[in-house]
Design a protein around this motif. Sequence first.
Motif, PDB file in Angstrom:
ATOM      1  N   TYR A 275      15.003  -2.673 -18.448  1.00  0.00           N
ATOM      2  CA  TYR A 275      16.180  -2.177 -19.488  1.00  0.00           C
ATOM      3  C   TYR A 275      17.238  -1.589 -18.605  1.00  0.00           C
ATOM      4  CZ  TYR A 275      12.594  -3.320 -22.890  1.00  0.00           C
ATOM      5  OH  TYR A 275      11.731  -3.894 -23.669  1.00  0.00           O
ATOM      6  N   ILE A 276      16.741  -1.135 -17.309  1.00  0.00           N
ATOM      7  CA  ILE A 276      17.749  -0.358 -16.511  1.00  0.00           C
ATOM      8  C   ILE A 276      18.604  -1.332 -15.411  1.00  0.00           C
ATOM      9  CG2 ILE A 276      18.139   1.576 -15.173  1.00  0.00           C
ATOM     10  CD1 ILE A 276      16.157   2.943 -16.708  1.00  0.00           C
ATOM     11  N   THR A 277      17.499  -1.891 -14.434  1.00  0.00           N
ATOM     12  CA  THR A 277      18.112  -2.876 -13.508  1.00  0.00           C
ATOM     13  C   THR A 277      18.659  -3.964 -14.045  1.00  0.00           C
ATOM     14  OG1 THR A 277      16.123  -3.656 -12.570  1.00  0.00           O
ATOM     15  CG2 THR A 277      16.913  -1.177 -11.884  1.00  0.00           C
TER      16      THR A 277
ATOM     17  N   PRO B 162      14.678   4.396  -0.589  1.00  0.00           N
ATOM     18  CA  PRO B 162      13.688   5.057   0.566  1.00  0.00           C
ATOM     19  C   PRO B 162      12.397   4.727   0.376  1.00  0.00           C
ATOM     20  CG  PRO B 162      14.856   6.922  -0.433  1.00  0.00           C
ATOM     21  CD  PRO B 162      15.673   5.801  -1.331  1.00  0.00           C
ATOM     22  N   PRO B 163      11.739   4.288   1.338  1.00  0.00           N
ATOM     23  CA  PRO B 163      11.931   4.072   2.561  1.00  0.00           C
ATOM     24  C   PRO B 163      12.513   2.702   3.047  1.00  0.00           C
ATOM     25  CG  PRO B 163       9.755   3.907   2.348  1.00  0.00           C
ATOM     26  CD  PRO B 163      10.329   4.090   1.129  1.00  0.00           C
ATOM     27  N   LYS B 164      13.532   2.641   3.790  1.00  0.00           N
ATOM     28  CA  LYS B 164      14.348   1.417   3.798  1.00  0.00           C
ATOM     29  C   LYS B 164      13.375   0.900   4.925  1.00  0.00           C
ATOM     30  CE  LYS B 164      18.808   2.994   3.634  1.00  0.00           C
ATOM     31  NZ  LYS B 164      20.331   2.885   4.240  1.00  0.00           N
TER      32      LYS B 164
ATOM     33  N   LEU C 265       0.650  -1.058  -0.067  1.00  0.00           N
ATOM     34  CA  LEU C 265      -0.157   0.099   0.033  1.00  0.00           C
ATOM     35  C   LEU C 265       0.783   1.171   0.025  1.00  0.00           C
ATOM     36  CD1 LEU C 265      -2.275  -1.552   2.990  1.00  0.00           C
ATOM     37  CD2 LEU C 265      -2.660  -1.508   0.464  1.00  0.00           C
ATOM     38  N   PRO C 266       1.686   1.620  -1.111  1.00  0.00           N
ATOM     39  CA  PRO C 266       2.618   2.591  -1.038  1.00  0.00           C
ATOM     40  C   PRO C 266       2.221   3.898  -1.251  1.00  0.00           C
ATOM     41  CG  PRO C 266       2.434   1.631  -3.268  1.00  0.00           C
ATOM     42  CD  PRO C 266       1.391   0.717  -2.339  1.00  0.00           C
ATOM     43  N   THR C 267       0.648   3.964  -1.653  1.00  0.00           N
ATOM     44  CA  THR C 267       0.400   5.486  -1.534  1.00  0.00           C
ATOM     45  C   THR C 267      -0.470   6.171  -0.504  1.00  0.00           C
ATOM     46  OG1 THR C 267      -1.306   4.818  -3.208  1.00  0.00           O
ATOM     47  CG2 THR C 267       0.447   5.599  -4.037  1.00  0.00           C
TER      48      THR C 267
ATOM     49  N   LEU D 213       3.456   2.360 -15.230  1.00  0.00           N
ATOM     50  CA  LEU D 213       3.617   2.273 -16.592  1.00  0.00           C
ATOM     51  C   LEU D 213       5.236   2.242 -16.574  1.00  0.00           C
ATOM     52  CD1 LEU D 213       2.666   2.938 -19.549  1.00  0.00           C
ATOM     53  CD2 LEU D 213       3.364   5.435 -18.976  1.00  0.00           C
ATOM     54  N   LEU D 214       5.857   2.877 -15.967  1.00  0.00           N
ATOM     55  CA  LEU D 214       7.456   3.212 -16.039  1.00  0.00           C
ATOM     56  C   LEU D 214       8.007   1.890 -15.395  1.00  0.00           C
ATOM     57  CD1 LEU D 214       7.931   6.795 -15.609  1.00  0.00           C
ATOM     58  CD2 LEU D 214       8.088   5.610 -17.588  1.00  0.00           C
ATOM     59  N   PHE D 215       7.534   1.497 -14.253  1.00  0.00           N
ATOM     60  CA  PHE D 215       8.123   0.416 -13.400  1.00  0.00           C
ATOM     61  C   PHE D 215       8.872  -0.856 -14.263  1.00  0.00           C
ATOM     62  CE2 PHE D 215       8.329  -2.955  -9.918  1.00  0.00           C
ATOM     63  CZ  PHE D 215       9.662  -2.517  -9.230  1.00  0.00           C
TER      64      PHE D 215
HETATM   65  C1  LMG Z   1       8.983   6.364  -1.901  1.00  0.00           C
HETATM   66  O1  LMG Z   1       9.600   7.296  -2.717  1.00  0.00           O
HETATM   67  C2  LMG Z   1       7.779   6.992  -1.607  1.00  0.00           C
HETATM   68  O2  LMG Z   1       8.254   8.166  -0.715  1.00  0.00           O
HETATM   69  C3  LMG Z   1       6.803   6.115  -0.620  1.00  0.00           C
HETATM   70  O3  LMG Z   1       5.608   6.673  -0.639  1.00  0.00           O
HETATM   71  C4  LMG Z   1       6.408   4.942  -1.578  1.00  0.00           C
HETATM   72  O4  LMG Z   1       5.710   5.263  -2.650  1.00  0.00           O
HETATM   73  C5  LMG Z   1       7.920   4.448  -2.033  1.00  0.00           C
HETATM   74  O5  LMG Z   1       8.884   2.270  -2.734  1.00  0.00           O
HETATM   75  C6  LMG Z   1       7.789   3.004  -2.759  1.00  0.00           C
HETATM   76  O6  LMG Z   1       8.577   5.034  -2.909  1.00  0.00           O
HETATM   77  C7  LMG Z   1      10.490   6.571  -3.698  1.00  0.00           C
HETATM   78  C8  LMG Z   1      11.116   7.261  -4.471  1.00  0.00           C
HETATM   79  C9  LMG Z   1      12.414   7.681  -3.935  1.00  0.00           C
HETATM   80  O7  LMG Z   1      11.381   6.772  -5.575  1.00  0.00           O
HETATM   81  C10 LMG Z   1      10.908   7.122  -6.747  1.00  0.00           C
HETATM   82  O8  LMG Z   1       9.890   7.662  -7.035  1.00  0.00           O
HETATM   83  C11 LMG Z   1      11.473   6.580  -8.099  1.00  0.00           C
HETATM   84  C12 LMG Z   1      11.642   7.775  -8.906  1.00  0.00           C
HETATM   85  C13 LMG Z   1      13.151   7.715  -9.043  1.00  0.00           C
HETATM   86  C14 LMG Z   1      13.482   8.604 -10.141  1.00  0.00           C
HETATM   87  C15 LMG Z   1      14.594   8.230 -11.078  1.00  0.00           C
HETATM   88  C16 LMG Z   1      14.528   9.001 -12.309  1.00  0.00           C
HETATM   89  C17 LMG Z   1      15.354   7.869 -13.118  1.00  0.00           C
HETATM   90  C18 LMG Z   1      14.898   7.745 -14.707  1.00  0.00           C
HETATM   91  C19 LMG Z   1      14.897   6.736 -15.147  1.00  0.00           C
HETATM   92  C20 LMG Z   1      14.186   6.190 -16.271  1.00  0.00           C
HETATM   93  C21 LMG Z   1      12.871   5.837 -16.255  1.00  0.00           C
HETATM   94  C22 LMG Z   1      12.422   4.750 -15.475  1.00  0.00           C
HETATM   95  C23 LMG Z   1      11.631   5.388 -14.143  1.00  0.00           C
HETATM   96  C24 LMG Z   1      10.939   4.263 -13.495  1.00  0.00           C
HETATM   97  C25 LMG Z   1      10.835   4.697 -11.827  1.00  0.00           C
HETATM   98  C26 LMG Z   1      10.118   3.698 -11.391  1.00  0.00           C
HETATM   99  C27 LMG Z   1      11.062   3.212 -10.227  1.00  0.00           C
HETATM  100  O9  LMG Z   1      13.675   7.452  -4.553  1.00  0.00           O
HETATM  101  C28 LMG Z   1      14.520   8.076  -4.477  1.00  0.00           C
HETATM  102  O10 LMG Z   1      14.651   8.858  -3.428  1.00  0.00           O
HETATM  103  C29 LMG Z   1      15.369   8.134  -5.439  1.00  0.00           C
HETATM  104  C30 LMG Z   1      16.922   7.897  -5.194  1.00  0.00           C
HETATM  105  C31 LMG Z   1      17.091   6.497  -4.981  1.00  0.00           C
HETATM  106  C32 LMG Z   1      18.163   6.290  -4.238  1.00  0.00           C
HETATM  107  C33 LMG Z   1      18.636   4.700  -4.225  1.00  0.00           C
HETATM  108  C34 LMG Z   1      19.575   4.642  -3.394  1.00  0.00           C
HETATM  109  C35 LMG Z   1      20.565   4.023  -4.199  1.00  0.00           C
HETATM  110  C36 LMG Z   1      21.333   4.764  -5.151  1.00  0.00           C
HETATM  111  C37 LMG Z   1      21.895   4.460  -6.160  1.00  0.00           C
HETATM  112  C38 LMG Z   1      21.911   5.189  -7.429  1.00  0.00           C
HETATM  113  C39 LMG Z   1      22.152   4.730  -8.511  1.00  0.00           C
HETATM  114  C40 LMG Z   1      21.103   5.048  -9.821  1.00  0.00           C
HETATM  115  C41 LMG Z   1      20.896   4.080 -10.664  1.00  0.00           C
HETATM  116  C42 LMG Z   1      20.058   4.668 -11.538  1.00  0.00           C
HETATM  117  C43 LMG Z   1      18.755   4.100 -11.802  1.00  0.00           C
HETATM  118  C44 LMG Z   1      17.952   5.159 -12.304  1.00  0.00           C
HETATM  119  C45 LMG Z   1      18.201   5.526 -13.420  1.00  0.00           C
END
Ligand code: LMG
Length: 401
Positions: free
Chosen positions: A333-335, A241-243, A178-180, A325-327
Amino acid sequence: MALQAASFLPSIFSVHREGKSNTSLKDTGFIGISLSDHLKSDFKSQTIRTKREFNQKKLSLGAVRAETAVTTPAINKATPEGKKTLRKGNVIITGASSGLGLATAKALAETGKWDIIMACRDFLKAERAAKSAGISKEHYTIMHLDLASLDSVRQFVDNFRRSGKPLDVLVCNAAVYLPTAKEPTFSADGFELSVATNHLGHFLLSRLLLDDLKQSDYPSKRLIIVGSITGNTNTLAGNVPPKANLGDLRGLSGGLAGLNGSAMIDGGEFDGAKAYKDSKVCNMLTMQEFHRRYHEETGIVFSSLYPGCIATTGLFREHIPLFRLLFPPFQKYITKGYVSEEEAGKRLGQVVSDPSLTKSGVYWSWNKASASFENQLSQEASDRAKARKVWEISEKLVGDW
Ligand code: LMG
Ligand code: NDP
Ligand code: PMR
């Protein structure tokens, strides 16, 4: 460390089909467990069963005993060729109406060696899902189970016992995410819904059905609790996050009630994504605690796993549409952590029945070549003292059995 090439599902079990056996028990040492070991452990578990368990069995199983006594023995020596054959295994899979659970049911059904009990909260949905997945009727039964209600868990166990089937493998797979959600929601018993469903409901179910697993004469009895990478902070995915963090368990001790205490295990502010990840840590800790308490006594194999990122399942139904849509492309393709539901189902199918995955207490994962290996859990997810505490507090929350 890669253990094996992923040969899907037991070749040893091919003894079953149409009674045309060319493999004997003696030849194979059966699924890594010799028959004599199996009988020994069964005998041991019989003799040290506690009085409380015995009395409870007498009460709840009185009507069932006669039925179970006439079920086919696991090893049937009376084939025309005089060879020993193995009966079909009985496996309960929770949350088999969708995603990983459904794919696992399908993978196991296709082997023809399993009777699958789909333990689901929505009977009609499960029936439709089984049909559209092409699982043929002779391979499955649907039984109602709502893990968000402890009464329903107890009722399910009673119903299952009444069916007279032995239990050979239990798969704790169902989950909600229930992430939202901004505010917590609560189970029938007043616990935060994700930990209630993913951990507490399964904890009670497993603890109750342990007795049934013990009584099964199947050569390889297993209890599997699905874990995940996102609960393990020793990985990149576990650091988004959140861890996960169970803290000192003060919220769990307080009953995750929200009103007078916290709905979160660590006693903090509610966060749905964290609650899910915390629940997965509980799943992985519970599997290990089961192993420590019961493996030696019962011979049951306890396992957990990360099946890969199955980015298309119903798990993400509550997430925002843009995420959904994006996950999948992000994971593909990325992870490159993406796996299809079909592949993930085969992986869990291996943990259910592959003769090489019989080591107990293991958290299985698969490498890029889809070969299974014993993975390392994070520090918290392998903390013995925490596992014991989670067990003891959970015991109090779900009540006596
Ligand atoms: C939390 O946020 C919410 O707060 C919480 O309520 C709940 O919903 C939770 O897990 C669910 O999410 C997470 C939020 C914070 O992450 C995101 O929302 C993801 C958006 C990140 C946008 C990155 C842009 C990259 C663009 C790429 C291309 C398209 C695909 C996008 C798909 C998105 C779906 C995932 O996340 C963060 O704080 C982001 C920072 C993450 C830090 C992770 C720690 C490791 C760091 C490693 C960095 C390496 C990078 C690898 C590159 C991958 C991305 C390109
Ligand atoms: P799905 O949402 O597709 O499947 C979850 C299943 O759980 C559904 O059948 C659902 O029933 C059932 N369920 C939910 N609540 C209850 C309840 N109260 N009582 C009974 N059944 C319930 O998700 P997945 O297949 O992805 O998830 C399966 C398992 O895999 C979970 O344990 C998850 O943590 C784990 N996992 C998933 C990953 C992924 O990437 N998807 C990665 C790692 C682990 P209904 O159909 O009625 O909603
Ligand atoms: Mg994650 C190797 C990298 C990897 C893997 C295997 C996963 C699995 N994820 C990885 C990386 C990242 N993820 C990165 C770098 C980000 C930031 C962009 C990221 C983000 C992210 C979000 C927002 N990932 C997520 C979410 C979710 O909402 C999912 C979640 O946490 O559910 C609890 C999720 C997942 N990533 C995974 C897996 C398997 C999930 C979902 C399901 C689960 O653990 O059961």
